[in-house]
Scaffold this active site. Structure first.
Site, short mmCIF file in Angstrom:
data_model
loop_
_atom_site.label_atom_id
_atom_site.label_comp_id
_atom_site.label_asym_id
_atom_site.label_seq_id
_atom_site.Cartn_x
_atom_site.Cartn_y
_atom_site.Cartn_z
N CYS A 263 -14.17 -54.80 -45.62
CA CYS A 263 -13.93 -54.82 -44.19
C CYS A 263 -14.54 -53.57 -43.53
O CYS A 263 -15.05 -52.68 -44.23
CB CYS A 263 -12.44 -54.86 -43.92
SG CYS A 263 -11.65 -53.31 -44.39
N CYS B 98 -7.07 -58.63 -50.65
CA CYS B 98 -7.95 -59.05 -49.54
C CYS B 98 -9.26 -59.63 -50.06
O CYS B 98 -10.05 -60.15 -49.28
CB CYS B 98 -8.22 -57.88 -48.60
SG CYS B 98 -9.10 -56.53 -49.40
N CYS C 208 -7.53 -49.76 -47.57
CA CYS C 208 -8.98 -49.97 -47.65
C CYS C 208 -9.69 -48.71 -48.12
O CYS C 208 -10.72 -48.78 -48.78
CB CYS C 208 -9.53 -50.38 -46.28
SG CYS C 208 -8.62 -51.70 -45.51
#
Ligand code: FES
Length: 147
Positions: free
Chosen positions: A59, A33, A103
């Site tokens: 994020c 990402c 994440c």
């Protein structure tokens, strides 16, 4: 989709920033990402994490999990901090959507990288601490490239 706790830590993240002359600094990326996480640890002579800060190009889920992870390691010993997994961080946040689970690895890996840096600087061996990855996907099989 996100729990109230995730939204709280995303909107009002704890421990954002840098520590000058930190005892250990760790940076980890996620090539898939493009997100990056850096953790700074201030560890006293008794091996207790007195302060911790993070900076991320990540994020919302990365922000929330780092905020919670830094809260969980603060005041802990190095050995205790090493045992805090991304699963524990997610539980403390009342869960994450499955697609966002990766994440939460950024904070865990960056904490390990910062602990590794601290151990190297002080010539310490920390039981159970392995050489950190620079990317959370390092060591995974390359996806096959189709031409
Ligand atoms: Fe990259 Fe969340 S999408 S850390």
């Amino acid at each position: 989709m996100y729990s109230e706790k995730v939204m709280d830590h995303f909107s009002n993240p704890r421990n954002v920033g840098e520590i000058e002359n930190a005892s250990g600094v760790g940076t980890v990326g996620n090539a898939k990402c493009g997100d990056i996480m850096r953790i700074y640890l201030d560890i006293n002579t008794d091996g207790i994490i007195q302060d911790v800060k993070f900076k991320t190009f990540g994020c919302g889920a990365a922000v929330a999990t780092s905020s919670m992870a830094t809260e969980l390691v603060k005041g802990k010993t190095v050995i205790e901090a090493l045992k805090i997994t991304n699963k524990a961080v997610m539980e403390a946040l009342d869960g994450l959507p499955p697609v966002k689970v990766h994440c939460s690895l950024l904070a865990e890996e960056a904490i390990h990288a910062a602990l590794w840096d601290y151990a190297e600087k002080n010539h310490l061996h920390i039981e159970g601490l392995e050489k950190p990855k620079s990317d959370i996907h390092e060591g995974e099989e390359e996806e096959s490239i189709v031409y």
